[in-house]
Design a protein around this motif. Structure first.
Motif, PDB file in Angstrom:
ATOM      1  N   ILE A 173      -3.821 -45.064  34.356  1.00 37.91           N
ATOM      2  CA  ILE A 173      -2.979 -43.866  34.469  1.00 37.91           C
ATOM      3  C   ILE A 173      -3.805 -42.617  34.183  1.00 37.91           C
ATOM      4  O   ILE A 173      -3.704 -41.624  34.915  1.00 37.91           O
ATOM      5  N   LEU A 174      -4.631 -42.665  33.165  1.00 29.70           N
ATOM      6  CA  LEU A 174      -5.518 -41.531  32.875  1.00 29.70           C
ATOM      7  C   LEU A 174      -6.381 -41.210  34.087  1.00 29.70           C
ATOM      8  O   LEU A 174      -6.515 -40.048  34.479  1.00 29.70           O
ATOM      9  N   ASN A 216      -3.625 -31.834  33.085  1.00 28.93           N
ATOM     10  CA  ASN A 216      -3.586 -31.638  31.637  1.00 28.93           C
ATOM     11  C   ASN A 216      -2.170 -31.842  31.104  1.00 28.93           C
ATOM     12  O   ASN A 216      -1.961 -32.521  30.096  1.00 28.93           O
ATOM     13  N   HIS A 217      -1.189 -31.261  31.787  1.00 26.18           N
ATOM     14  CA  HIS A 217       0.195 -31.406  31.342  1.00 26.18           C
ATOM     15  C   HIS A 217       0.671 -32.850  31.499  1.00 26.18           C
ATOM     16  O   HIS A 217       1.353 -33.385  30.613  1.00 26.18           O
ATOM     17  N   ALA A 218       0.304 -33.500  32.568  1.00 26.67           N
ATOM     18  CA  ALA A 218       0.684 -34.896  32.780  1.00 26.67           C
ATOM     19  C   ALA A 218       0.082 -35.787  31.697  1.00 26.67           C
ATOM     20  O   ALA A 218       0.760 -36.695  31.176  1.00 26.67           O
ATOM     21  N   ILE A 219      -1.165 -35.538  31.328  1.00 27.83           N
ATOM     22  CA  ILE A 219      -1.827 -36.317  30.281  1.00 27.83           C
ATOM     23  C   ILE A 219      -1.130 -36.096  28.943  1.00 27.83           C
ATOM     24  O   ILE A 219      -0.906 -37.044  28.177  1.00 27.83           O
ATOM     25  N   LYS A 220      -0.752 -34.860  28.675  1.00 29.08           N
ATOM     26  CA  LYS A 220      -0.011 -34.555  27.441  1.00 29.08           C
ATOM     27  C   LYS A 220       1.292 -35.357  27.394  1.00 29.08           C
ATOM     28  O   LYS A 220       1.621 -35.963  26.364  1.00 29.08           O
ATOM     29  N   LEU A 221       2.033 -35.380  28.492  1.00 25.05           N
ATOM     30  CA  LEU A 221       3.283 -36.137  28.551  1.00 25.05           C
ATOM     31  C   LEU A 221       3.033 -37.635  28.394  1.00 25.05           C
ATOM     32  O   LEU A 221       3.797 -38.333  27.712  1.00 25.05           O
ATOM     33  N   ALA A 222       1.975 -38.121  29.018  1.00 20.23           N
ATOM     34  CA  ALA A 222       1.639 -39.542  28.911  1.00 20.23           C
ATOM     35  C   ALA A 222       1.313 -39.899  27.463  1.00 20.23           C
ATOM     36  O   ALA A 222       1.802 -40.922  26.951  1.00 20.23           O
TER      37      ALA A 222
END
Length: 126
Positions: free
Chosen positions: A92-93, A109-115
């Motif tokens: 996923i990363l 960056n925002h998607a990684i924060k949510l993940a």
């Protein structure tokens, strides 16, 4: 042979889990019932039910597309679903790293924060 709605509901439950689908069904109203039927038949009964692409790969594609298009609200749901599809946190990363290159660093960056938040809630050590 099952119809698309029945197939879609089966696949939706397998990917998202009974609890999620039960909540969605409980919150369904007469107003949004046609929409819920459409996504159950189309997204789940046709697209996700097809075995040309594995559910793991569909998970990764879905997460990357959600991030690339800025549809962040559904990312946590699909992160939770990855437990059922076999997409690993590392994969996923890397899907989000593709988003950074092809759609923009802020979206990735925002998607990684949510993940990270969602994995933490799930008790997944990163």
């Amino acid at each position: 042979m099952q119809d698309r709605f029945e197939t879609g509901m089966t696949v939706r439950r397998e990917v998202l889990g009974d609890a999620h689908v039960d909540r969605a069904e409980a919150n369904k109203s007469k107003f949004d019932e046609p929409f819920q039927t459409m996504i159950t038949e189309g997204a789940w009964g046709t697209l996700w039910a097809d075995d040309t692409i594995s559910r793991r790969d569909r998970s990764l594609l879905t997460l990357a597309l959600l991030a690339a298009t800025g549809n962040f609200e559904e990312i946590p749901m699909h992160i939770r679903a990855s437990r059922n599809t076999g997409a690993s946190p590392e994969e996923i990363l890397h899907a989000f790293m593709h988003v950074a290159v092809y759609a923009g660093v802020p979206k990735a960056n925002h998607a990684i924060k949510l993940a990270k938040q969602t994995f933490k809630e799930l008790g997944v050590e990163l």
